[in-house]
Design an enzyme around this catalytic site. Structure first.
Site, PDB file in Angstrom:
ATOM      1  N   GLN A 158       0.823  -1.206   0.000  1.00 32.76           N
ATOM      2  CA  GLN A 158       0.000   0.000   0.000  1.00 32.76           C
ATOM      3  C   GLN A 158       0.863   1.265   0.000  1.00 32.76           C
ATOM      4  OE1 GLN A 158      -2.942  -2.263   3.093  1.00 32.76           O
ATOM      5  NE2 GLN A 158      -3.333  -0.090   2.942  1.00 32.76           N
ATOM      6  N   ARG A 169      -8.907  -1.799   8.312  1.00 29.73           N
ATOM      7  CA  ARG A 169      -9.729  -0.712   7.790  1.00 29.73           C
ATOM      8  C   ARG A 169     -10.034   0.327   8.871  1.00 29.73           C
ATOM      9  NH1 ARG A 169     -14.139  -1.762   3.091  1.00 29.73           N
ATOM     10  NH2 ARG A 169     -14.128   0.333   2.292  1.00 29.73           N
ATOM     11  N   CYS A 170      -8.985   0.846   9.445  1.00 28.42           N
ATOM     12  CA  CYS A 170      -9.152   1.813  10.518  1.00 28.42           C
ATOM     13  C   CYS A 170      -7.932   2.687  10.556  1.00 28.42           C
ATOM     14  CB  CYS A 170      -9.263   1.081  11.838  1.00 28.42           C
ATOM     15  SG  CYS A 170      -8.562   1.958  13.228  1.00 28.42           S
ATOM     16  N   GLU A 226     -12.778   4.354   5.431  1.00 28.16           N
ATOM     17  CA  GLU A 226     -12.881   3.508   6.615  1.00 28.16           C
ATOM     18  C   GLU A 226     -14.044   3.867   7.528  1.00 28.16           C
ATOM     19  OE1 GLU A 226      -8.183   3.126   7.476  1.00 28.16           O
ATOM     20  OE2 GLU A 226      -9.106   5.073   7.299  1.00 28.16           O
TER      21      GLU A 226
HETATM   22  N1  MCN Z   1     -14.087   9.502  -2.350  1.00 24.87           N
HETATM   23  C1  MCN Z   1     -15.026  10.351  -2.919  1.00 24.87           C
HETATM   24  N2  MCN Z   1     -15.447  11.453  -2.214  1.00 24.87           N
HETATM   25  C2  MCN Z   1     -14.972  11.721  -0.975  1.00 24.87           C
HETATM   26  C3  MCN Z   1     -14.031  10.850  -0.378  1.00 24.87           C
HETATM   27  C4  MCN Z   1     -13.594   9.751  -1.114  1.00 24.87           C
HETATM   28  O1  MCN Z   1     -15.484  10.090  -4.017  1.00 24.87           O
HETATM   29  N3  MCN Z   1     -15.370  12.801  -0.301  1.00 24.87           N
HETATM   30  C5  MCN Z   1     -13.561   8.372  -3.106  1.00 24.87           C
HETATM   31  C6  MCN Z   1     -12.071   8.552  -3.367  1.00 24.87           C
HETATM   32  O2  MCN Z   1     -11.808   9.362  -4.443  1.00 24.87           O
HETATM   33  C7  MCN Z   1     -11.589   7.134  -3.502  1.00 24.87           C
HETATM   34  C8  MCN Z   1     -12.455   6.400  -2.490  1.00 24.87           C
HETATM   35  O3  MCN Z   1     -13.628   7.197  -2.315  1.00 24.87           O
HETATM   36  O4  MCN Z   1     -11.797   6.657  -4.801  1.00 24.87           O
HETATM   37  C9  MCN Z   1     -11.760   6.239  -1.115  1.00 24.87           C
HETATM   38  O5  MCN Z   1     -11.137   7.440  -0.811  1.00 24.87           O
HETATM   39  P1  MCN Z   1     -10.463   7.808   0.597  1.00 24.87           P
HETATM   40  O6  MCN Z   1     -11.487   7.900   1.634  1.00 24.87           O
HETATM   41  O7  MCN Z   1      -9.588   8.968   0.352  1.00 24.87           O
HETATM   42  O8  MCN Z   1      -9.583   6.536   0.987  1.00 24.87           O
HETATM   43  P2  MCN Z   1      -8.286   5.969   0.267  1.00 24.87           P
HETATM   44  O9  MCN Z   1      -8.424   6.074  -1.173  1.00 24.87           O
HETATM   45  O10 MCN Z   1      -7.076   6.509   0.922  1.00 24.87           O
HETATM   46  O11 MCN Z   1      -8.438   4.438   0.595  1.00 24.87           O
HETATM   47  C10 MCN Z   1      -8.008   3.897   1.813  1.00 24.87           C
HETATM   48  C11 MCN Z   1      -9.135   3.246   2.566  1.00 24.87           C
HETATM   49  C12 MCN Z   1      -8.565   2.353   3.591  1.00 24.87           C
HETATM   50  S1  MCN Z   1      -7.456   3.019   4.659  1.00 24.87           S
HETATM   51  C13 MCN Z   1      -8.885   1.033   3.644  1.00 24.87           C
HETATM   52  S2  MCN Z   1      -8.278   0.128   4.924  1.00 24.87           S
HETATM   53  C14 MCN Z   1      -9.699   0.447   2.644  1.00 24.87           C
HETATM   54  C15 MCN Z   1     -10.604   1.413   1.989  1.00 24.87           C
HETATM   55  O12 MCN Z   1      -9.968   2.553   1.642  1.00 24.87           O
HETATM   56  N4  MCN Z   1      -9.216  -0.556   1.887  1.00 24.87           N
HETATM   57  C16 MCN Z   1      -9.893  -0.914   0.752  1.00 24.87           C
HETATM   58  N5  MCN Z   1     -11.444   0.904   1.054  1.00 24.87           N
HETATM   59  C17 MCN Z   1     -11.063  -0.192   0.339  1.00 24.87           C
HETATM   60  N6  MCN Z   1     -11.756  -0.577  -0.753  1.00 24.87           N
HETATM   61  C18 MCN Z   1     -11.304  -1.607  -1.485  1.00 24.87           C
HETATM   62  N7  MCN Z   1     -12.010  -1.970  -2.574  1.00 24.87           N
HETATM   63  N8  MCN Z   1     -10.166  -2.284  -1.176  1.00 24.87           N
HETATM   64  C19 MCN Z   1      -9.456  -1.975  -0.085  1.00 24.87           C
HETATM   65  O13 MCN Z   1      -8.338  -2.606   0.193  1.00 24.87           O
HETATM   66 CU1  CUN Z   2      -6.271   1.537   8.580  1.00 23.30          CU
HETATM   67  S1  CUN Z   2      -6.502   0.011   7.345  1.00 23.30           S
HETATM   68 MO1  CUN Z   2      -6.403   1.290   5.845  1.00 23.30          MO
HETATM   69  O1  CUN Z   2      -5.483   2.391   6.768  1.00 23.30           O
HETATM   70  O2  CUN Z   2      -5.217   0.706   4.888  1.00 23.30           O
END
Ligand code: MCN
Ligand code: CUN
Length: 780
Positions: free
Chosen positions: A218, A365-366, A735
């Site tokens: 990651q 996922r936290c 998360e």
């Molecule tokens: N998004 C959006 N509008 C927002 C916030 C987010 O459209 N206001 C969209 C983002 O553009 C992105 C998705 O939602 O495409 C998730 O965005 P974000 O919240 O920024 O999280 P990350 O992309 O950093 O993803 C990490 C988060 C974590 S920490 C875990 S754990 C997890 C999760 O995402 N692991 C996943 N969701 C997952 N989903 C899949 N399919 N697989 C994982 O391993």
């Molecule tokens: Cu906390 S599980 Mo996600 O941060 O990859």
């Protein structure tokens, strides 16, 4: 669904016409990497949880056809690679030189021409063990006389660290002065993410000595830096490629021994080496999540105002502190535990202990222990409402941080950027028909039926940096975007994060489409290759949108600044006469006179104003000024079968707020997956150990993942409270649901059991535990 205006942006809602666009990964996973002459690595694992290794005999394994090498801890020690640092600056064995510390630990690596030969080789390696006393209970680990697990660290006990925050004396005073004080012990057991794709890598050293590692990580850049520091290889000669990843969920943040052994095997054999973990290896030896023993006290006034919170926690970190936490916060962001409420005083302390278990403290996922915090606060708030005989929704409404109080500084030091907690709860109550459900519950109770309603109004904290406060192993937490517009108006954007299924290819393209006025299918998104992507800290802790998403917008706006000058040149006016309107550069007041971004892009390479450098690109390293604080209110309604203890989730309503939404469909996907990963530990998942340290859930027969059959139907809605500091008002969301859901479910089940005066049942809520709780009071 409400769509927010882009704060400080271009005044359009993000989900333009682009919402329908989804880009699939190329089906390009680590196990798809196939190189000529590639070898396969498999691992010998320890059957004992704690034992001395008195001998490892390789000869029989080396006689197995196809087996080329057996790598042991002694071999690695010769190259000073038997140990590696963890993310929390503890040390972890790559392979043991004398002692194994948990069941399933890697003991030796077998390299062979294919995975079948490697597997046969593993079976033929002979290891002699002398069992040692096993410590599985962290409380016993801290008792005097407990076997010392890490004498190598010069430690005289199994205590790793103590961490505290808040005002101890003020909290003591406030609790003493409170009319009502409740206390609860909550255990959040060890669980493990179950990505479809397990961990794996392919390591290759080319003729020039350059090491390329395709791996399920990651955080490719951070891994490259750590590899360079640990191995002494020059960083420019290391390339980490994180291709498509079949789920990460936090489990693919750390470096596991298999990766390192594969690299060593590639360096020593001169051939590419593949390692693909099997499911039992994944469930028994990868770093684990949770394992928090929490004791919490909460005070309130007689009329139901929350006053103080005191929390004492023992964290089981296994045999090494491998937590994925910012280095300043050994217990992560656990001190978000005051949640959605303005406590006068709070004090939180956490102690970590070594036990004979795999490395702990990795996420599920936290973001950095937030799930543990949200669970504790929302469980206690609910219990307090019951104690005060107040309706739990009304009790929360009375106590929420009010919308006008934002930005709000919590008593434990966080500055919440924005929120409207009452708005989300109200919406959830309307959606589920809260008042009608309460009436139904009264009727059912009269008939002796068990129905419960549970709420969780959580506050999340995601999006690290600020780099002042947040770092991983000293590397500051920021993130990046590099945006390049080609002459024909097509875009290549590279970002420092790394999607594992979150849909970054879709949502980053939408951000850029919006900011640049170009169609999103003209925009290619690339992540995960350290030779091409700008440096970044990777994807976890829902940080991608708050960091790289922000960087993409900032870089695009920087491009617009330069583009304005080119447009002015093309339109033969001064740059000051140009405005960005309707996705075009227009001469102010003359809508007919305009140039598109594509016009400008062509001119950037063919017809520039004098003095301007050619090209149209920008890079931004975004260091966020603050975290983002998404939140939500979840309400769960359950029916409990008195005779069997079976729980049926009848309704589950989730109202989330992640500020401006980029893509509603992706956000709903994130939330429904997240809710399922909140339901799972609440109801089913747990990795218990017996007294000998045997892992009792090392496969999917014992580790119970919810399938479509068990998973409730999720009813989702949103409120939109933009983040004031993010370039277009977005907060992370990946998360939220996993953080918020467990307390709602447990609160609902305990509400159903209210006639039996049960204040807690530890998760997972098996039918057996519930049946016992019922029948302790009601023996038939
Ligand atoms: N998004 C959006 N509008 C927002 C916030 C987010 O459209 N206001 C969209 C983002 O553009 C992105 C998705 O939602 O495409 C998730 O965005 P974000 O919240 O920024 O999280 P990350 O992309 O950093 O993803 C990490 C988060 C974590 S920490 C875990 S754990 C997890 C999760 O995402 N692991 C996943 N969701 C997952 N989903 C899949 N399919 N697989 C994982 O391993
Ligand atoms: Cu906390 S599980 Mo996600 O941060 O990859």
């Amino acid at each position: 669904m409400a769509e927010a205006q882009i704060a400080g942006g271009i005044g359009q809602s993000i989900p333009r016409k682009e919402d329908a666009r989804f880009i699939r990964g190329k089906g390009n996973y680590v196990d798809d990497v196939d190189l000529p002459g590639m070898l396969f690595l498999d691992l010998v694992r320890s059957p004992y949880a704690h034992a001395k290794i008195t001998a490892i005999r390789k000869d029989k394994a080396l006689q197995v056809p196809g087996v080329l090498a057996v790598i042991t801890g002694a071999d690695l020690a010769a190259a000073k690679l038997a140990w590696m640092p963890t993310l929390m600056s503890d040390t972890q064995m790559v392979l043991p030189t004398d002692t194994v510390m948990f069941q399933g630990q890697e003991v030796a690596g077998v390299v062979a021409v294919d995975r079948y030969a490697a597997s046969d080789g593993v079976a033929a390696v002979e290891v002699d063990y002398e069992p040692l006393p096993v410590v599985v209970d962290p409380f016993k680990a801290l008792e005097p006389g407990a076997p010392i697990l890490r004498p190598d660290k010069g430690k005289k006990d199994n205590h790793i660290w103590h961490w505290e925050v808040g005002d101890k004396a003020a909290t003591e005073r406030a609790l003493k002065a409170s009319a009502v004080v409740i206390k609860e012990k909550l255990y959040i057991p060890r669980i493990h993410v179950s990505s479809i794709e397990t961990c794996g890598c392919v390591a290759q050293v080319d003729a020039m000595g350059k090491l390329t590692v395709w791996m399920t990580t990651q955080a490719p850049h951070a891994i490259r830096t750590v590899f360079a520091l640990v191995s002494g290889l020059p960083e420019q000669n290391i390339r980490v490629i994180s291709p498509d990843i079949g789920g990460g969920f936090g489990g693919k943040v750390p470096v596991y021994p298999g990766y390192v052994i594969a690299v060593v095997a590639a360096l020593t054999t001169g051939k590419p080496v593949k390692w693909i973990e099997d499911r039992t290896g994944n469930l028994t030896a990868d770093s684990f999540a949770r394992d928090y023993h929490i004791e919490a006290e909460m005070g309130a006034t007689k009329d139901g105002k929350l006053t103080a919170l005191r929390v004492k926690t023992l964290a089981d970190h296994g045999y090494t502190d491998a937590a994925a936490n910012p280095s300043k916060f050994p217990a992560g962001l656990f001190h978000i535990i005051t949640g959605s409420y303005p406590f006068q005083a709070a004090f939180v302390e956490v102690d970590a202990a070594y036990t004979n278990k795999p490395p702990g403290g990795i996420a599920y996922r936290c973001s950095f222990r937030v799930t543990e915090a949200a669970f504790a606060i929302e469980r206690l708030v609910e219990n307090m409402a019951h104690t005060l005989k107040m309706d739990p929704a009304e009790f929360r409404m009375k106590n929420f941080i009010p919308p006008e109080a934002f930005p709000f500084k919590s008593v434990l030091g966080w500055t919440y950027d924005s929120g409207n907690y009452g708005g989300a709860l109200k919406k959830a109550m309307q959606l589920i028909g809260y008042d009608a459900l309460r009436k139904e519950q009264v009727e059912k109770r009269k008939r002796g039926e068990l129905m419960g309603i549970g709420i969780s109004s959580f506050t999340e904290i995601v999006g690290a940096g600020p780099s002042q406060t947040f770092d991983i192993l000293g590397i500051k937490m920021f993130d990046s975007a590099e945006v390049r517009i080609h002459p024909t108006g097509k875009v290549l954007a590279r970002l420092g994060t790394k999607s594992q299924g979150q849909g970054h290819e879709t949502t980053y393209a939408q951000i850029l489409a919006e900011e640049l006025g170009l169609p999103s299918d003209a925009i290619n998104i690339e992540e995960g290759d350290t030779d091409t992507a700008p440096y970044g800290l990777g994807t976890y802790a829902s940080r991608s949108t708050p960091t790289s998403g922000a960087a993409a917008a900032v870089a695009a706006r920087r491009i617009r600044e330069k583009a304005t000058k080119i447009a002015a040149h093309l339109l033969e006016v001064a740059p000051a006469d140009i405005e960005w309107k309707d996705y075009k550069f227009q001469v102010k007041g003359v809508p007919g006179k305009s140039k598109t971004m594509a016009d400008v892009a062509f001119a950037a390479y063919t017809n520039l104003p004098p003095g301007l450098e050619p090209g149209l690109e920008a890079t931004d390293y975004y260091d966020p000024p603050n975290m983002t604080y998404p939140f939500g209110s979840y309400i769960c309604a359950v029916d409990v079968d008195k005779e069997t203890g079976q729980v049926k989730v009848r309704r589950f309503v989730a109202v989330d707020d992640c500020g401006t939404i980029i893509n509603p469909t992706i956000v709903d996907g994130q939330i429904s997956g997240g809710l399922t990963m909140g339901f799972a530990p609440a109801m089913l998942e747990e990795i218990p150990y017996d007294a000998d340290g045997n892992n009792r859930a090392g496969n999917f027969l014992e580790y119970l993942l919810p399938t479509a059959v068990e998973t409730p139907k999720w009813e989702m809605d949103k409120t939109v409270t933009p983040s004031p500091h993010h370039p277009f008002g977005a907060k992370g969301v990946g998360e939220s649901a996993t953080v918020g859901a467990p307390a709602a479910i447990v609160n609902a089940v305990l509400d159903a059991l209210a006639p039996y005066d049960v204040t807690n049942i530890d998760i997972p809520l098996s039918a057996h535990k519930i049946w016992r709780a019922i029948h302790a009071k009601d023996p038939h």
